[in-house]
Design a protein around this motif. Structure first.
Motif, PDB file in Angstrom:
ATOM      1  N   ALA A 118      -7.817  -6.083 -18.340  1.00  0.00           N
ATOM      2  CA  ALA A 118      -7.748  -4.636 -18.556  1.00  0.00           C
ATOM      3  C   ALA A 118      -7.959  -3.876 -17.251  1.00  0.00           C
ATOM      4  O   ALA A 118      -7.255  -2.905 -16.955  1.00  0.00           O
ATOM      5  N   GLU A 119      -8.875  -4.366 -16.467  1.00  0.00           N
ATOM      6  CA  GLU A 119      -9.155  -3.681 -15.215  1.00  0.00           C
ATOM      7  C   GLU A 119      -7.962  -3.786 -14.268  1.00  0.00           C
ATOM      8  O   GLU A 119      -7.619  -2.828 -13.570  1.00  0.00           O
ATOM      9  N   LEU A 121      -4.857  -4.074 -15.104  1.00  0.00           N
ATOM     10  CA  LEU A 121      -3.815  -3.160 -15.586  1.00  0.00           C
ATOM     11  C   LEU A 121      -4.141  -1.712 -15.215  1.00  0.00           C
ATOM     12  O   LEU A 121      -3.256  -0.954 -14.783  1.00  0.00           O
ATOM     13  N   MET A 122      -5.395  -1.345 -15.374  1.00  0.00           N
ATOM     14  CA  MET A 122      -5.757   0.032 -15.039  1.00  0.00           C
ATOM     15  C   MET A 122      -5.669   0.278 -13.534  1.00  0.00           C
ATOM     16  O   MET A 122      -5.370   1.393 -13.101  1.00  0.00           O
ATOM     17  N   MET A 124      -3.351  -0.988 -11.767  1.00  0.00           N
ATOM     18  CA  MET A 124      -1.920  -0.706 -11.550  1.00  0.00           C
ATOM     19  C   MET A 124      -1.636   0.776 -11.784  1.00  0.00           C
ATOM     20  O   MET A 124      -0.869   1.397 -11.047  1.00  0.00           O
ATOM     21  N   VAL A 125      -2.249   1.288 -12.812  1.00  0.00           N
ATOM     22  CA  VAL A 125      -2.047   2.706 -13.116  1.00  0.00           C
ATOM     23  C   VAL A 125      -2.594   3.563 -11.979  1.00  0.00           C
ATOM     24  O   VAL A 125      -1.984   4.555 -11.561  1.00  0.00           O
ATOM     25  N   PHE A 136       1.443   9.812 -16.885  1.00  0.00           N
ATOM     26  CA  PHE A 136       1.452   8.573 -17.664  1.00  0.00           C
ATOM     27  C   PHE A 136       0.221   8.505 -18.573  1.00  0.00           C
ATOM     28  O   PHE A 136       0.321   8.120 -19.743  1.00  0.00           O
ATOM     29  N   ALA A 140       1.517   8.466 -22.229  1.00  0.00           N
ATOM     30  CA  ALA A 140       1.558   7.109 -22.780  1.00  0.00           C
ATOM     31  C   ALA A 140       0.235   6.707 -23.419  1.00  0.00           C
ATOM     32  O   ALA A 140       0.230   6.004 -24.435  1.00  0.00           O
ATOM     33  N   ILE A 141      -0.853   7.131 -22.835  1.00  0.00           N
ATOM     34  CA  ILE A 141      -2.153   6.660 -23.336  1.00  0.00           C
ATOM     35  C   ILE A 141      -2.800   7.677 -24.268  1.00  0.00           C
ATOM     36  O   ILE A 141      -3.307   7.339 -25.328  1.00  0.00           O
ATOM     37  N   ARG A 168       6.670   4.284 -15.891  1.00  0.00           N
ATOM     38  CA  ARG A 168       6.962   3.070 -16.658  1.00  0.00           C
ATOM     39  C   ARG A 168       7.734   2.067 -15.821  1.00  0.00           C
ATOM     40  O   ARG A 168       7.482   0.856 -15.862  1.00  0.00           O
ATOM     41  N   LEU A 171       5.412   0.580 -13.212  1.00  0.00           N
ATOM     42  CA  LEU A 171       4.455  -0.355 -13.804  1.00  0.00           C
ATOM     43  C   LEU A 171       5.145  -1.654 -14.219  1.00  0.00           C
ATOM     44  O   LEU A 171       4.574  -2.742 -14.095  1.00  0.00           O
ATOM     45  N   GLN A 172       6.348  -1.512 -14.692  1.00  0.00           N
ATOM     46  CA  GLN A 172       7.100  -2.701 -15.085  1.00  0.00           C
ATOM     47  C   GLN A 172       7.375  -3.582 -13.860  1.00  0.00           C
ATOM     48  O   GLN A 172       7.265  -4.817 -13.918  1.00  0.00           O
ATOM     49  N   LEU A 175       4.183  -5.288 -12.925  1.00  0.00           N
ATOM     50  CA  LEU A 175       3.892  -6.412 -13.818  1.00  0.00           C
ATOM     51  C   LEU A 175       4.759  -7.617 -13.469  1.00  0.00           C
ATOM     52  O   LEU A 175       4.293  -8.767 -13.432  1.00  0.00           O
TER      53      LEU A 175
END
Lengths: 188, 452
Positions: A118-119, A121-122, A124-125, A136, A140-141, A168, A171-172, A175
């Motif tokens: 989770a961290e 991913l965050m 990345m944001v 975003f 999105a959230i 998006r 982020l894609q 990922l």
């Protein structure tokens, strides 16, 4: 997040103990929101405190038919947007340059698993440009509509859509890059 | 990966983040609380209008509501005033048609225009007033009101007396049946002449039926007696201003070029109820006929239009930069403002008394005193007000504007006529920063005109 009615009443009566209880109950919840809108944890805590002050000062007019968590969330997000606007006066369309995209595509091999924590991913944001990150987070959230976001940030709806789509996409890409790096690390 | 999947992935990640509570954080929060205690900050005193369930401030939904109301009101207003204009035009046409019909079909009844009176130009005749045996008192007996000598004043040929009740009951053909053949030709010709002469006044019985149109002639020719008293009581001349009024109505214009115009105008807007600036306002001006041809004429006019609706308020909402979700409302109201109009109309005469007009109307609004009230509503609904009076213009209307105008005009009397039409303004909306408050660029206008 459930807050006892007694605590709310105590806060209305400006009982410091009740205020403390409310702060303790809502701290993690509010931090989770604020941390998404700032880059550093150190910036999130003052934002939480500001939002908490607003909560206490307006709690007298809290409508109990509304979930308390939703009410606090809204105040916290508004506080975050206020802070963002104070520090980002020029909320304008920002264009991404190719270098930035290349940097994202290359990615940073920081040992992410395919599951992605989770961290991570965050993080990345947080690597997104400020305005793109804000949009975003909101869209999105937090589930805001583009019209609402446009009003909040004083930008056009189309700009909001553009930033969300860009977020998006970025982020894609991140990922994907993260997964590639993970695979290379495994093969080695 | 789909967009929804990305959103879901990061949403779940955001919810999974853990933050441990620390007493240090609370100490800092407590210090912040203590520092704000007793300070009259905008959010300390929340107003009653604050509505927590609505995440946006109480005023935030106002714009949407305003826009929705405006759209519906735009349609309603347009239909409402469009229908009013249509009815007005229909009535105008009907009145003129009826008056024309009356003038053309009425025979030589008792109210023949008299030369030397304000109401006619034909030769004077002696008219005996109604006696107590008149149809009004005793319909079964012979009518006493008669035209002595018939239409001798018109043609020199005498027509037999025709009773008033019979005249009322008969049409022109039936009357003709009772007239001796020797005078039929003369009479037909005479009737036509009279009808033509009476056309300008034919609408009088329709519009001014309660006014003593025939009275002066009756008084002059009436021998004293009960009948005279009866007539006087029935057709009391009234105060002298009635006679003056009738004189003014029936007088012939001197030059037929200068016209006084008075009426009512209104601008259409889509501003919601309570902030309506579209109200009927008085308008007065003078017009001059630049060119006068048998079939057309060219008129220039200068008129002043008191723009009303300024009694109401115009408002708009906007976000205040750097102040969270605070919203600012600005109410701009003015007591009155005058809009000068300079229309140039081309008149096409479709009949001797009716014409269509079309042209260009330039308008210029004179400055007036306006009151600007500003309200700032912050996130918690706290309202801060300020008010100032300054010179300005009606919000939402341009100082200078150009319109295309068209309408219809009809003469009821030699000097008096009515008109009605619409104007479409080209230059609007530029003063507005809220689309919902943009006025509809239409103006309705109707009134009377008096030829000097």
């Amino acid at each position: 997040m459930h807050v006892d009615e007694q605590v709310i009443n105590g806060c209305i009566e400006q009982d410091r103990k009740a205020q403390f209880q409310l702060y303790r109950l809502s701290f993690a919840f509010m931090m989770r929101i604020c941390y998404r809108y700032v880059n550093q944890r150190a910036d999130a805590e003052p934002m939480v405190n500001t939002a908490f002050c607003k909560v206490l000062m307006s709690i007298e007019w809290y409508d109990s038919s509304i979930p308390f968590g939703a009410w606090i969330k809204r105040i916290t997000i508004n506080t975050a947007i206020d802070e963002f606007r104070k520090t980002n006066r020029r909320v304008v369309l920002e264009s991404f340059n190719s270098e930035y995209e290349e940097e994202i595509l290359m990615g940073s091999a920081d040992g992410l698993t395919e599951e992605h924590s989770a961290e991570a991913l965050m993080n990345m944001v947080k690597e997104l440009p400020d305005i793109t990150r804000e949009i975003f987070n909101l869209a999105a959230i937090d589930g805001y509509q583009h019209k609402e976001i446009a009003e909040m940030l004083k930008i056009g709806e189309s700009a909001s859509k553009w930033h969300l789509a860009k977020a998006r996409k970025l982020l894609q890409l991140k990922l994907k890059a993260s997964n590639q790096n993970e695979a290379i690390t495994r093969n080695l | 990966m789909k967009e929804e999947d990305i959103d879901k992935l990061f949403r779940e990640a955001a919810e999974k983040q853990e933050f441990l509570f620390s007493t240090g954080a609370w100490e800092r929060a407590e210090a912040a609380l203590d520092s704000t205690a007793g300070i009259d900050t905008p959010f300390v005193k929340a107003s009653e209008s604050y509505n927590p369930p609505n995440p946006t401030p109480t005023s935030a939904g106002f714009e949407q509501v305003l826009q929705q109301q405006s759209r519906s009101r735009r349609r309603v207003l347009f239909l409402r005033w469009g229908s009013v204009a249509a009815v007005f035009m229909a009535l105008l046409s009907a009145v003129n048609y009826l008056s024309w019909e009356n003038a053309s079909t009425r025979g030589p009844e008792k109210n023949i225009p008299q030369q030397g009176t304000p109401y006619g130009t034909s030769a004077p005749k002696t008219i005996h007033p109604a006696s107590k045996n008149s149809p009004e008192l005793n319909p079964t007996e012979e009518p006493a009101v008669s035209v002595e000598g018939g239409l001798a004043g018109e043609t020199g040929a005498a027509l037999p007396s025709v009773g008033a009740s019979e005249v009322g009951a008969m049409n022109a053909n039936q009357q003709t049946d009772r007239v001796p053949a020797s005078v039929l030709a003369d009479r037909d010709e005479t009737v036509q002449e009279i009808a033509l002469e009476r056309r300008p006044y034919a609408v009088l019985p329709v519009l001014f039926a309660d006014l003593p149109v025939r009275h002066p002639t009756l008084i002059e020719s009436e021998p004293p007696g009960d009948a005279a008293e009866f007539v006087s009581s029935e057709q009391n001349p009234g105060p002298a201003d009635h006679a003056l009024f009738m004189d003014l109505l029936a007088r012939k214009p001197v030059s037929n070029r200068s016209v006084i115009v008075a009426g009512r105008s209104m601008r259409l807007t889509d501003v919601p109820e309570g902030f309506d600036i579209s109200k009927y306002s008085p308008e007065i001006g003078v017009a001059y006929r630049l060119m006068d041809k048998p079939k057309w004429s060219l008129n220039a006019e200068l008129s002043g239009y008191w723009v009303a609706g300024t009694l109401g308020k115009v408002t708009f909402a906007r976000k205040v930069a750097g102040f969270g979700d605070a919203t600012e409302y600005r109410y701009i109201s003015a007591n009155e403002a005058m809009q000068l109009e300079f229309p140039v109309y081309f008149n096409w005469k479709v009949s001797p008394r009716q014409s269509f007009y079309a042209g260009v109307n330039q308008t210029y609004m004179l400055p007036t005193s306006i009151t600007v009230e500003e309200e700032t509503v912050d996130w918690f609904g706290t309202v801060q007000r300020s008010e100032k009076v300054q010179t300005g213009y009606i919000y939402g209307l341009r100082r200078y504007n150009v319109a295309l105008s068209a309408g219809i005009s009809a003469d009821l009397l030699p000097s008096v006529g009515v008109h009605g039409g619409v104007s479409y303004y080209f230059l609007d909306r530029d003063l507005l920063d809220a689309e919902a408050l943009a006025p509809i660029p239409w103006q309705l206008r109707f009134g009377i005109h008096y030829r000097i």
